[in-house]
Design an enzyme around this catalytic site. Sequence first.
Site, mmCIF file in Angstrom:
data_model
loop_
_atom_site.group_PDB
_atom_site.id
_atom_site.type_symbol
_atom_site.label_atom_id
_atom_site.label_comp_id
_atom_site.label_asym_id
_atom_site.label_seq_id
_atom_site.Cartn_x
_atom_site.Cartn_y
_atom_site.Cartn_z
ATOM 1 N N ASN A 162 1.156 -0.970 -0.535
ATOM 2 C CA ASN A 162 -0.066 0.231 0.176
ATOM 3 C C ASN A 162 1.144 1.063 -0.677
ATOM 4 O OD1 ASN A 162 -2.983 -1.299 0.542
ATOM 5 N ND2 ASN A 162 -1.571 -2.255 1.872
ATOM 6 N N GLU A 163 0.826 1.397 -1.480
ATOM 7 C CA GLU A 163 1.597 2.610 -1.383
ATOM 8 C C GLU A 163 1.166 4.292 -1.215
ATOM 9 O OE1 GLU A 163 5.377 2.329 -1.963
ATOM 10 O OE2 GLU A 163 5.117 0.578 -3.249
ATOM 11 N N PRO A 164 2.297 5.384 -0.929
ATOM 12 C CA PRO A 164 1.377 6.644 -0.574
ATOM 13 C C PRO A 164 0.540 7.065 -1.553
ATOM 14 C CG PRO A 164 3.774 6.189 -1.048
ATOM 15 C CD PRO A 164 3.959 5.207 -1.285
#
Length: 277
Positions: A162-164
């Site tokens: 879950n990236e930025p």
Amino acid sequence: MARLNLLEETRYEKLPVSVYGSQQEASLAVAARIAKLIRDKQSRGEKAVLGLATGVTPIGVYNELVRLHKEEGLSFQNVITFNLDEYYPMKPDAAQSYVTFMYENLFSHVDIDKANVHIPDGTLDKDDVVAFCLNYERQIEELGGLDLQILGIGRTGHIGFNEPGSAPNSGTRLVTLDDLTRSDAARDFGGKANVPTKAITMGIGTIFKAREIILMAWSKKKAPIIKKAVEGEMSGEVPATYLQLSDHVEFVLDEAAASELTRFDTPWLVKDCSWED
Ligand code: PGA
């Protein structure tokens, strides 16, 4: 809301943090908690549903779980696992796959029923990904949810992949990897160009539903992102900050990863200090 923090020393910290003298000591403590959960469930004739992570961070925990199995009779026969993520596309037998990682570091060395192992499928047709992800969520739910989720943290602040920009209500889905994440994976793939651009990951919302969440981080390399995740404002720019809202999360750190927290970096802000020349 998160548990109340009554201590001045940790007043900048928005979630509970335990700091250990070494990564080894911390890993043993986390493994002991997992073993206790498995045994408690066994004694009640129940399944233990674990959310597992890959990467270098949890390797010490897996080593200790294998030792507990081999030397202290810890059985995994009542354990059901769901891994956080997998690269996409990815063949399960590739050296870099998270399937390979999990078997090499844990599953091949314990008595878990392979039918109880779940890892996102990197071989799916694009058209089948959404149905797979829905089913992943459904399987977790039908088992009564995750008892415990363990996590590492990426230098982008990702948990799982879950990236930025990830939303707090995100579920299992196909995502695009951050450039920094792909740089960090370059060594495993013999160059960044070979790192997949996508992955299937449990969402922040999926992780959040676990009854217990333990995020681990070791080494100086993780200190800046740990400071942001623990003391920073909650924001999609650092997805791990969403864990600040959980009342059943704990960060388990070694001293190096904790070194930029206020209580270590500028302790005079949170306790009486005796000044020297
Ligand atoms: P690492 O990765 O354990 O290899 O540092 C953690 C992560 O990216 O989540």
